[in-house]
Design a protein around this motif. Sequence first.
Motif, PDB file in Angstrom:
ATOM      1  N   PRO A 105       0.817  -1.220   0.000  1.00  0.00           N
ATOM      2  CA  PRO A 105       0.000   0.000   0.000  1.00  0.00           C
ATOM      3  C   PRO A 105       0.848   1.266   0.000  1.00  0.00           C
ATOM      4  O   PRO A 105       1.988   1.266   0.453  1.00  0.00           O
ATOM      5  N   LEU A 106       0.265   2.329  -0.521  1.00  0.00           N
ATOM      6  CA  LEU A 106       0.855   3.659  -0.448  1.00  0.00           C
ATOM      7  C   LEU A 106       0.211   4.345   0.750  1.00  0.00           C
ATOM      8  O   LEU A 106      -0.999   4.247   0.947  1.00  0.00           O
ATOM      9  N   PHE A 107       1.011   5.036   1.544  1.00  0.00           N
ATOM     10  CA  PHE A 107       0.528   5.587   2.802  1.00  0.00           C
ATOM     11  C   PHE A 107       0.442   7.104   2.787  1.00  0.00           C
ATOM     12  O   PHE A 107       1.187   7.773   2.068  1.00  0.00           O
ATOM     13  N   GLN A 108      -0.439   7.620   3.642  1.00  0.00           N
ATOM     14  CA  GLN A 108      -0.572   9.053   3.875  1.00  0.00           C
ATOM     15  C   GLN A 108      -0.985   9.240   5.331  1.00  0.00           C
ATOM     16  O   GLN A 108      -1.732   8.442   5.889  1.00  0.00           O
ATOM     17  N   LEU A 109      -0.500  10.319   5.946  1.00  0.00           N
ATOM     18  CA  LEU A 109      -0.823  10.638   7.329  1.00  0.00           C
ATOM     19  C   LEU A 109      -1.777  11.813   7.379  1.00  0.00           C
ATOM     20  O   LEU A 109      -1.674  12.735   6.579  1.00  0.00           O
ATOM     21  N   GLU A 110      -2.704  11.781   8.340  1.00  0.00           N
ATOM     22  CA  GLU A 110      -3.657  12.872   8.548  1.00  0.00           C
ATOM     23  C   GLU A 110      -3.796  13.113  10.035  1.00  0.00           C
ATOM     24  O   GLU A 110      -3.658  12.184  10.840  1.00  0.00           O
ATOM     25  N   LEU A 111      -4.110  14.356  10.424  1.00  0.00           N
ATOM     26  CA  LEU A 111      -4.387  14.684  11.817  1.00  0.00           C
ATOM     27  C   LEU A 111      -5.876  14.582  12.070  1.00  0.00           C
ATOM     28  O   LEU A 111      -6.678  15.079  11.286  1.00  0.00           O
ATOM     29  N   LEU A 112      -6.231  13.933  13.170  1.00  0.00           N
ATOM     30  CA  LEU A 112      -7.636  13.800  13.574  1.00  0.00           C
ATOM     31  C   LEU A 112      -7.760  14.238  15.024  1.00  0.00           C
ATOM     32  O   LEU A 112      -7.857  13.404  15.919  1.00  0.00           O
ATOM     33  N   GLY A 113      -7.723  15.522  15.289  1.00  0.00           N
ATOM     34  CA  GLY A 113      -7.838  16.016  16.654  1.00  0.00           C
ATOM     35  C   GLY A 113      -6.719  15.508  17.528  1.00  0.00           C
ATOM     36  O   GLY A 113      -5.575  15.905  17.386  1.00  0.00           O
ATOM     37  N   ASP A 114      -7.043  14.562  18.430  1.00  0.00           N
ATOM     38  CA  ASP A 114      -6.046  14.022  19.349  1.00  0.00           C
ATOM     39  C   ASP A 114      -5.493  12.676  18.883  1.00  0.00           C
ATOM     40  O   ASP A 114      -5.061  11.853  19.681  1.00  0.00           O
ATOM     41  N   ALA A 115      -5.498  12.445  17.564  1.00  0.00           N
ATOM     42  CA  ALA A 115      -4.992  11.196  16.999  1.00  0.00           C
ATOM     43  C   ALA A 115      -4.332  11.454  15.645  1.00  0.00           C
ATOM     44  O   ALA A 115      -4.566  12.472  15.008  1.00  0.00           O
ATOM     45  N   LYS A 129      -3.940   9.636  11.961  1.00  0.00           N
ATOM     46  CA  LYS A 129      -4.514   8.576  11.128  1.00  0.00           C
ATOM     47  C   LYS A 129      -3.505   8.186  10.052  1.00  0.00           C
ATOM     48  O   LYS A 129      -2.948   9.043   9.370  1.00  0.00           O
ATOM     49  N   VAL A 130      -3.274   6.892   9.927  1.00  0.00           N
ATOM     50  CA  VAL A 130      -2.408   6.334   8.887  1.00  0.00           C
ATOM     51  C   VAL A 130      -3.332   5.669   7.878  1.00  0.00           C
ATOM     52  O   VAL A 130      -4.021   4.705   8.189  1.00  0.00           O
ATOM     53  N   ARG A 131      -3.330   6.203   6.676  1.00  0.00           N
ATOM     54  CA  ARG A 131      -4.209   5.707   5.622  1.00  0.00           C
ATOM     55  C   ARG A 131      -3.370   4.983   4.585  1.00  0.00           C
ATOM     56  O   ARG A 131      -2.377   5.520   4.090  1.00  0.00           O
ATOM     57  N   GLY A 152      -7.295  -3.884 -10.779  1.00  0.00           N
ATOM     58  CA  GLY A 152      -7.862  -2.540 -10.747  1.00  0.00           C
ATOM     59  C   GLY A 152      -8.636  -2.201  -9.483  1.00  0.00           C
ATOM     60  O   GLY A 152      -8.982  -1.049  -9.254  1.00  0.00           O
ATOM     61  N   ARG A 153      -8.929  -3.217  -8.661  1.00  0.00           N
ATOM     62  CA  ARG A 153      -9.641  -2.939  -7.409  1.00  0.00           C
ATOM     63  C   ARG A 153      -8.773  -2.096  -6.489  1.00  0.00           C
ATOM     64  O   ARG A 153      -7.548  -2.176  -6.521  1.00  0.00           O
ATOM     65  N   LEU A 154      -9.427  -1.322  -5.649  1.00  0.00           N
ATOM     66  CA  LEU A 154      -8.735  -0.463  -4.698  1.00  0.00           C
ATOM     67  C   LEU A 154      -9.130  -0.883  -3.288  1.00  0.00           C
ATOM     68  O   LEU A 154     -10.317  -0.999  -2.981  1.00  0.00           O
ATOM     69  N   SER A 155      -8.152  -1.145  -2.446  1.00  0.00           N
ATOM     70  CA  SER A 155      -8.393  -1.478  -1.041  1.00  0.00           C
ATOM     71  C   SER A 155      -7.834  -0.353  -0.184  1.00  0.00           C
ATOM     72  O   SER A 155      -6.716   0.110  -0.417  1.00  0.00           O
ATOM     73  N   LEU A 156      -8.616   0.069   0.787  1.00  0.00           N
ATOM     74  CA  LEU A 156      -8.192   1.109   1.706  1.00  0.00           C
ATOM     75  C   LEU A 156      -8.062   0.534   3.104  1.00  0.00           C
ATOM     76  O   LEU A 156      -8.854  -0.311   3.511  1.00  0.00           O
ATOM     77  N   SER A 157      -7.068   1.006   3.836  1.00  0.00           N
ATOM     78  CA  SER A 157      -6.919   0.617   5.232  1.00  0.00           C
ATOM     79  C   SER A 157      -6.623   1.876   6.035  1.00  0.00           C
ATOM     80  O   SER A 157      -6.054   2.837   5.509  1.00  0.00           O
ATOM     81  N   GLU A 158      -7.047   1.871   7.273  1.00  0.00           N
ATOM     82  CA  GLU A 158      -6.794   3.000   8.157  1.00  0.00           C
ATOM     83  C   GLU A 158      -6.424   2.487   9.535  1.00  0.00           C
ATOM     84  O   GLU A 158      -7.006   1.515  10.011  1.00  0.00           O
TER      85      GLU A 158
END
Length: 189
Positions: A99-109, A111-113, A121-127
């Motif tokens: 997977p390719l990763f991206q980080l996001e801020l969620l208040g007091d956490a 998130k690693v996406r 061609g299907r896309l799977s997402l994980s968080e």
Amino acid sequence: MRSGLLQRLRRGLLLALLGASLPANAAGENVPASARQGDSGEASHSLALDGAERARYLSELKRLYPGKSAQRALLEHCNRLLESYAPCTQGRAAREAVPLFQLELLGDALKVRGELRHADGRLSLSERTLPLAGLPRQLGYLYPEQGALCHVLDPRDATPLLTLSRDLTGVAELTRALGLLIGELQQAA
């Protein structure tokens, strides 16, 4: 071909601006005492910055990302490193896709996406969500002796959190920046 050249140039620019902050072992020298050698031949490393190095590092990041707070500059830097050192999936079998990763801020956490595009061609997402309260600021990484990948480790249980192309400089820089980001976010909370 062109995108590969642009990635190498971007990596060079990012690391040239922050070059003095790289660990001694980024050049393959002096593996730290905190390194543990596992049965699989993988070494686990941990990085930290003292007060003066940390201040200089954050100053350089603010210069690299003008108009951004230290937290936002660190977040953007981590995401650019994730993009620059993303594993190449061309020619890999679907079972080896990463997977390719991206980080996001969620208040007091934090998130690693993860986004995984399958061969069909299907896309799977994980968080994964990392609550900041009590999260260790010291992160480690695995840099195997062989293979095409390395990992930044989850500070809670030392399992792989992020996967990158096997590049010691890149994984060390991302580990350091992510540890600083966690620390900055915890101080602001």
